[in-house]
Scaffold this active site. Structure first.
Site, PDB file in Angstrom:
ATOM      1  N   GLY A 362       0.990  -1.232   0.291  1.00 51.43           N
ATOM      2  CA  GLY A 362      -0.259  -0.051  -0.303  1.00 51.43           C
ATOM      3  C   GLY A 362       0.597   1.596   0.218  1.00 51.43           C
ATOM      4  O   GLY A 362       1.894   1.044   0.573  1.00 51.43           O
ATOM      5  N   GLY A 364       0.624   5.387   0.838  1.00 50.71           N
ATOM      6  CA  GLY A 364      -0.116   6.503   1.961  1.00 50.71           C
ATOM      7  C   GLY A 364       0.662   8.054   1.952  1.00 50.71           C
ATOM      8  O   GLY A 364       1.548   8.070   1.542  1.00 50.71           O
ATOM      9  N   MET A 366       2.377   8.585   4.686  1.00 49.17           N
ATOM     10  CA  MET A 366       2.946   8.378   5.679  1.00 49.17           C
ATOM     11  C   MET A 366       4.221   8.011   4.444  1.00 49.17           C
ATOM     12  O   MET A 366       5.620   7.550   5.006  1.00 49.17           O
ATOM     13  CB  MET A 366       2.770   7.508   6.450  1.00 49.17           C
ATOM     14  CG  MET A 366       1.754   8.592   8.027  1.00 49.17           C
ATOM     15  SD  MET A 366       2.328   7.767   9.275  1.00 49.17           S
ATOM     16  CE  MET A 366       0.917   8.257  10.591  1.00 49.17           C
ATOM     17  N   VAL A 369       4.553   0.957   1.558  1.00 44.54           N
ATOM     18  CA  VAL A 369       4.523  -0.276   1.831  1.00 44.54           C
ATOM     19  C   VAL A 369       4.904  -1.496   1.087  1.00 44.54           C
ATOM     20  O   VAL A 369       4.205  -1.690   0.461  1.00 44.54           O
ATOM     21  CB  VAL A 369       3.313  -0.862   3.607  1.00 44.54           C
ATOM     22  CG1 VAL A 369       3.895  -1.942   4.023  1.00 44.54           C
ATOM     23  CG2 VAL A 369       3.485   0.531   4.702  1.00 44.54           C
ATOM     24  N   LYS A 384       8.653  -0.845   4.955  1.00 40.69           N
ATOM     25  CA  LYS A 384       7.756   0.977   5.417  1.00 40.69           C
ATOM     26  C   LYS A 384       8.768   2.029   5.006  1.00 40.69           C
ATOM     27  O   LYS A 384      10.100   1.771   5.465  1.00 40.69           O
ATOM     28  CB  LYS A 384       7.362   1.259   6.549  1.00 40.69           C
ATOM     29  CG  LYS A 384       6.328   1.773   6.206  1.00 40.69           C
ATOM     30  CD  LYS A 384       5.516   2.302   7.272  1.00 40.69           C
ATOM     31  CE  LYS A 384       4.132   3.122   6.938  1.00 40.69           C
ATOM     32  NZ  LYS A 384       3.347   3.356   7.519  1.00 40.69           N
ATOM     33  N   ASP A 480      -1.702   8.801  15.591  1.00 40.27           N
ATOM     34  CA  ASP A 480      -2.356   7.889  14.420  1.00 40.27           C
ATOM     35  C   ASP A 480      -3.089   7.107  15.029  1.00 40.27           C
ATOM     36  O   ASP A 480      -3.322   5.828  13.998  1.00 40.27           O
ATOM     37  CB  ASP A 480      -1.788   8.540  13.672  1.00 40.27           C
ATOM     38  CG  ASP A 480      -2.509   8.007  11.903  1.00 40.27           C
ATOM     39  OD1 ASP A 480      -3.124   8.822  12.484  1.00 40.27           O
ATOM     40  OD2 ASP A 480      -1.979   7.507  11.300  1.00 40.27           O
TER      41      ASP A 480
END
Length: 650
Positions: A362, A364, A366, A369, A384, A480
């Site tokens: 994925g 995003g 941040m 991954v 990550k 978070d």
């Protein structure tokens, strides 16, 4: 949470396009049909009756004119100079035989007193008596050159009596004929249902036409018909209050008139029938649009949606539903796919030591991954890449901070925290090698199967609170906590991930009053004053558990600002009533975590863990692993988006 609007949906735009092409012309045509309202339809019916009255009056006029010419010709014949002479008798007998095809029954000469001077008649039985009654009928006197027209009722039949002055005398020539042919000149059935067509004389007596009850002809219509006007048409009211549409036309050469009338409800029914047909046409067009829309969905939208879903999976986003795919979602999936490819190239360009990159999980705000493999220890890992931003000095400080926090997480082993195996510098950021969880996130589980029952939420919340307890005791604040960061293993594991990463990214993006976080999970004190404490993690935990119970955010809205304002000012929501409504104890814990005032929230994550654990043990509630087939969440999705927003300072 921002909900895609209907107008942005690819299916919606297809339906609107089909409606504009297929339904709009039908609507316009139907509007014009429906626009023929009651008055307009009544006007159309009145015009029909005017035509019928005039046509019938013209037929009656022609009928009388033919017979008047016979009477006038007989009166002016020289043989009639002496009505008592044999020549006059012979002439009358001769003309009677010639007129038989015009239904003339007899002819006579009468004096000023109405007494017969001479008569000629057919030899048929009963004719003599009928002719005598017609001759004796009282008729209005006529001036020289005029013809008196009179209908005489003779039982079930009618007789026509025409009287013409005899030149040079005070007598008259009278012609008697069968008037049954008048009925053939009036045809009300041609006008439609409940229409009446009637011939009346100067006294208002019905002479021929429809059998109509007394008083059925409104007095105003009868007066207009006998007023001498050529024709008239209007709406009239009967004595019983009912309305009719009526028209009339006068008969030339006689004080007769033809009246045509029909109840107004017939026109109303015609208008209603037209409206019904218009609605049927609109319904048929709408059904056609639905069928075409289904065909468009199956043949166009669905394949595009599947393509968008595949792109989203490749880009690391949860796919949109097939019916809700929008132009915006397609653009976002292409952009995310492009970002993930750039990240993949970036990973290939840097040294990852002993780790092998296998696939994109994925992407995003941040970072990205990847699933990887550690050949040295022969185990799968999650890799990550965390992107840093800012000056080189600040980047160095951020990476060092990440390393320190990663070391802190790695030093303590906790069953509910994703283990950190390794942290290394990378170009433009750093990469973290973590435990790879085979399963799904809490968000994807709720999105896939709906809200979770209390018997799952309580042990789930206890596990997450336990992870926060371990972190807070070591001075580490998550910053978070949200459903995408709660990972659920197929083996029943509950793991919290991304400890410390939020702090790194937000520090790298720090710009004045901007606050980075996930709307709906940011605590009110952070929005108002900035900063983040362990109590802020508890607020985010409350929002996460609320989402698990309801499938919705506790503070939501149409836009980012709506969500933030609801978090700070909106009413504290209660979980909706349903069969799976949480127990009062669980509801009290969730609402306590969502208190706006940090002082009113539980004192610590440990206290929350104890409360939920005690509740689960008392009720016999045990966490169950996600069922096989639950789609793995490959990246942050709608609740997982990070947004910068200005601080809502008081």
């Amino acid at each position: 949470m921002r909900i895609p609007r209907f107008g942005q949906s690819l299916l919606a735009r297809t339906v609107l396009a089909l409606a504009a092409v297929g339904l709009l012309p039908v609507l316009i045509a139907s509007y014009r049909l429906v626009d023929l309202n009651r008055d307009a339809m009544a006007e159309q019916v009145l015009r029909t009756h005017v035509v019928a009255a005039r046509t019938s009056a013209a037929r009656v006029t022609a009928y009388l004119a033919a017979r008047r010419s016979l009477a006038v010709g007989a009166a002016n014949n020289p043989a009639m100079t002496d009505p008592k002479s044999p020549a006059a008798a012979a002439f009358l007998a001769q003309t009677l035989r010639a007129w038989s095809d015009m239904e003339v029954l007899g002819t006579a000469v009468v004096n000023a007193s109405g007494e017969e001077v001479i008569r000629a008649q057919l030899r048929d039985a009963g004719v003599a008596a009928r002719v005598s009654r017609a001759i004796a009928a009282k008729a209005a006197p006529v001036a020289e050159g005029e013809v008196s027209s009179l209908i005489v009722a003779d039982g079930s039949s009618l007789l026509l009596r025409l009287a013409v002055p005899l030149p040079g005398t005070t007598g008259q020539v009278v012609v008697i004929g069968d008037a049954s042919g008048l009925a053939d000149l009036l045809h009300p059935e041609e006008l439609g249902e409940q229409a009446e067509l009637v011939l009346i004389d100067a006294r208002g007596v019905r002479l021929a036409g429809s059998e109509i009850a007394a008083g059925a002809i409104p007095s105003a219509l009868q007066a207009a018909a006998l007023s001498g006007r050529v024709s008239s048409a209007a709406r009239y009211r009967r004595g019983d209050g009912s309305e009719v549409l009526g028209a009339s036309a006068s008969v030339d050469g006689a004080r007769w008139a033809v009246i045509s009338l029909q109840p107004t409800r017939v026109a109303d029914e015609l208008a209603a029938n037209m409206r019904r047909r218009a609605l049927v046409a609109i319904g048929a067009a709408a059904l056609l649009i639905v069928l075409l829309s289904l065909a468009a969905w199956a043949g166009v939208v669905r394949p595009i949606a599947r393509l968008a879903a595949a792109q989203s999976r490749l880009a690391g986003h949860s796919p949109a539903s097939e019916g809700g795919v929008s132009i915006g979602s397609l653009e976002e999936s292409f952009a995310a796919l492009e970002r993930s490819l750039r990240d993949r190239r970036a990973v290939d360009a840097i040294s990852l030591g002993r780790y092998q990159v296998r696939d994109v999980i994925g992407s995003g705000a941040m970072g990205t991954v990847f699933s990887g493999y550690d050949p040295k220890l022969e185990r799968p890992v999650a890799l990550k890449i965390v992107r840093a931003s800012g000056s080189e000095t600040k980047d160095r400080q951020q990476i060092e901070r990440l390393l320190r926090e990663a070391v802190t997480v790695a030093r303590f082993s906790h069953p509910h925290i994703v283990a950190v195996h390794d942290v290394q510098d990378a170009a433009g950021g750093a990469f973290v090698a973590m435990e790879l969880i085979e399963g799904c996130s809490l968000e994807s589980l709720v999105d896939g199967r709906g809200p979770l029952p209390p018997e799952l939420v309580a042990p789930l919340g206890a596990a997450v609170a336990s992870a926060l307890t371990a972190a807070h005791q070591r001075g580490l604040v998550h910053r978070d906590v949200k459903p995408p960061n709660v990972l659920l293993g197929r083996d029943g594991a509950i793991k919290v991930t991304d400890f410390g990463i939020a702090a790194l990214v937000s520090a790298g993006m720090n710009q004045g009053d901007l606050i980075f976080g996930t709307p709906g999970f940011l605590p009110p004190e952070t929005l108002l004053e900035g900063g983040w404490t362990a109590s802020g993690d508890l607020f985010a935990l409350g929002a996460t558990l609320y989402f698990a119970l309801t499938g919705e955010l506790p503070f939501d809205g149409e836009s980012l600002q709506d969500i933030l304002r609801a978090t700070v000012q909106g009413p504290l929501p209660l979980p909706p009533r349903s069969e799976s409504r949480p127990s009062p104890e669980l509801e009290a814990v969730v609402l306590g975590l969502l208190e706006r005032d940090p002082a009113r929230r539980p004192a610590s994550a440990e206290r929350v863990a104890d409360q939920l654990d005690e509740l689960a043990r008392a009720r016999g509630w045990v966490w169950a692993a996600p069922p096989p087939g639950t789609e793995t969440l490959r990246s942050a999705v709608r609740q997982g988006q990070w947004f910068p927003t200005s601080s809502l300072r008081r």
